[in-house]
Design a protein around this motif. Sequence first.
Motif, short mmCIF file in Angstrom:
data_model
loop_
_atom_site.label_atom_id
_atom_site.label_comp_id
_atom_site.label_asym_id
_atom_site.label_seq_id
_atom_site.Cartn_x
_atom_site.Cartn_y
_atom_site.Cartn_z
N ALA A 154 64.58 34.87 114.49
CA ALA A 154 64.46 33.43 115.22
C ALA A 154 64.60 32.73 113.83
N ALA A 155 65.45 32.86 112.83
CA ALA A 155 65.84 31.92 111.77
C ALA A 155 66.99 31.07 112.83
N THR A 156 68.02 31.86 113.60
CA THR A 156 68.60 30.56 113.98
C THR A 156 67.69 30.06 115.26
N PRO A 157 68.88 28.68 115.32
CA PRO A 157 68.96 27.72 116.76
C PRO A 157 68.67 28.30 117.51
N ALA A 158 69.48 29.11 118.41
CA ALA A 158 69.25 30.24 119.05
C ALA A 158 68.14 30.73 119.67
N GLY A 159 67.75 31.29 118.41
CA GLY A 159 66.94 32.73 118.72
C GLY A 159 65.37 31.59 118.35
N HIS A 160 65.66 30.61 117.60
CA HIS A 160 64.14 29.77 117.74
C HIS A 160 63.74 29.13 119.73
N LEU A 161 64.52 28.83 120.12
CA LEU A 161 64.99 28.07 121.66
C LEU A 161 64.77 29.23 122.52
N GLU A 162 65.06 30.58 121.47
CA GLU A 162 65.22 32.10 122.76
C GLU A 162 63.41 32.12 122.83
N LEU A 163 62.97 32.03 121.72
CA LEU A 163 61.17 32.57 121.91
C LEU A 163 60.74 31.79 122.53
N LEU A 164 61.06 30.25 122.39
CA LEU A 164 59.95 29.56 123.14
C LEU A 164 60.05 29.43 124.50
N GLU A 165 61.36 29.59 125.01
CA GLU A 165 61.54 29.96 126.50
C GLU A 165 61.09 31.13 127.02
N HIS A 166 61.06 32.38 126.20
CA HIS A 166 60.55 33.34 126.67
C HIS A 166 58.71 32.81 126.84
N MET A 167 57.76 32.46 125.61
CA MET A 167 56.75 31.99 126.04
C MET A 167 56.04 31.35 127.04
N LEU A 168 57.55 30.72 127.16
CA LEU A 168 56.65 29.92 128.73
C LEU A 168 57.58 30.77 129.73
N ASP A 169 58.30 31.16 129.90
CA ASP A 169 58.04 32.34 130.74
C ASP A 169 56.62 32.85 131.27
N GLN A 170 56.57 33.14 130.07
CA GLN A 170 54.63 34.16 130.27
C GLN A 170 53.74 32.95 131.03
N LEU A 171 53.94 31.29 131.47
CA LEU A 171 53.15 30.51 132.05
C LEU A 171 53.21 31.20 133.84
N TRP A 172 54.41 32.05 134.00
CA TRP A 172 55.25 31.80 135.25
C TRP A 172 54.86 30.50 136.25
N ASP A 173 54.87 29.36 135.21
CA ASP A 173 54.95 27.91 136.19
C ASP A 173 56.61 26.71 136.44
N ASN A 174 57.53 26.83 137.42
CA ASN A 174 58.71 26.67 136.73
C ASN A 174 58.45 25.16 137.14
N HIS A 175 56.67 25.06 136.54
CA HIS A 175 57.19 22.83 136.03
C HIS A 175 56.39 22.54 134.71
N ALA A 176 57.08 23.97 133.51
CA ALA A 176 56.94 24.00 132.31
C ALA A 176 58.14 24.30 132.32
N SER A 177 58.84 23.04 130.73
CA SER A 177 60.06 23.79 130.58
C SER A 177 60.18 22.61 129.38
N LEU A 178 61.29 22.86 128.44
CA LEU A 178 61.75 22.27 127.04
C LEU A 178 62.54 21.82 127.87
N ASN A 179 62.72 20.47 127.08
CA ASN A 179 63.96 19.67 127.21
C ASN A 179 65.05 20.00 126.09
N ILE A 180 65.47 20.77 126.16
CA ILE A 180 66.53 22.16 125.51
C ILE A 180 67.17 23.07 126.07
N ASN A 181 67.73 23.16 126.27
CA ASN A 181 69.28 24.42 126.40
C ASN A 181 69.90 24.90 126.05
N SER A 182 70.55 26.57 125.75
CA SER A 182 71.59 27.00 125.16
C SER A 182 72.53 26.87 126.95
#
Length: 412
Positions: free
Chosen positions: A76-104
């Motif tokens: 999680a110290a890397t920017p990619a790991g930081h982002l991936e962690l947040l993406e995995h969290m949002l997956d657990q809402l199982w909602d396609n309308h919940a997202s981040l404004n950033i991607n890799s």
Amino acid sequence: MACLCTVAAPSVHHGYAQTSHEAATDFPTGETSDALQDVEALCALVREHYVYFAPREDVWEATCEAARDAALTEAAATPAGHLELLEHMLDQLWDNHASLNINSSTSPRLVPSGSDYWLDFKGGDAVVTAVRPSSGAAKAGLEVGDRVVAMTGMPVLSAASDRIRYGRNAVSEGRLNWALNAQAAGYRGQMRGVTVERGGTELNLLLDEPMPEPPDEPVTYKRLEGNIGYIRIEDSLGDEAAVAAFDAALEALNGASGWIIDLRNTPSGGNTGVAEPMLGRFIRGVKPYQKAGPRWEGEAVRHVASRGPWRVKGRVAVLAGRWTGSMGEGLAIGFDGLRRARVFGSPMAALAGGVESFQLPASGWSVRLPSYNLYHMKGMERHVWHPPYPVIADNGDGPDLALQAAEDWLSR
């Protein structure tokens, strides 16, 4: 190294522009402590603002507990790991309308804007119920009715379970369908393999990039046989230029005996500033077309006003399907609620609620969460409403059955 990219967050609207993240710019890096701070903030934001939180509470608390530990790891110290962690969290809402404004370059593709086929779990099978025309899936030969048995070599349910990390002992049908379609879309930069059963034979298909080539214009149109005016919104409900283009299409088709408004290519949603002027060409006066839930701080009922040098008269057919998203769905229920059109097609993208953006404190990235519900004028939630004249809306590169149904009705 994966490139981190941002996309400007849209303003808050009844409809929401679900960006596909294709046009993006570089974003600065973060640190381990940033990840933990953002995790705590995201956990609190979902609890406080996410309108569909109640049925997801237990899963979300388990998600937050695990994410706090993950935020302190070296990854999680890397920017990619930081982002991936947040993406995995949002997956657990199982909602396609919940997202981040950033991607890799390896982020999950968004559904529906970055997907090209749709699965529904029927009788124990994952069945293809929609294929986006001219997409990677269509070009590979995937067909509506195919039974998917594997994704990239993994049994289909095992592949889906990769997106379900907590609460696996009680997975709802809605959550399973979300996971199936999330895995069907896959990850950016990833080729997708799919094994299907068709007529007793197994076929292995390799799917290229899912998104079809975008049209040059925000609105396309033509005059069909029988003097039917056909107008298609080309994923442009967030583009102010689409209003003038829509007006120009109406002028070019003036005198048509009937009209077809095709909303099947609006997966990125949009906003009311574009959609309402279009809807206003079909009514007289000021009329209500959509309701907002109790958390919405604006008007409880959304109205649209007539507009333009002349009003469209006669029969109107609207086409909607799985790539009718957010504000596109709002237009579909608006036409129906105003009793101004027959809506032909299949279930839409089901992007639930109206979305607001919230900034995370450490990274400055934004998270978009449905914070209030939206309803048809008859009281049904927008994301569970289906076109009342059912027909396969998205048939890949096969016959356009929805268009045929609309033409048949208008020609009677």
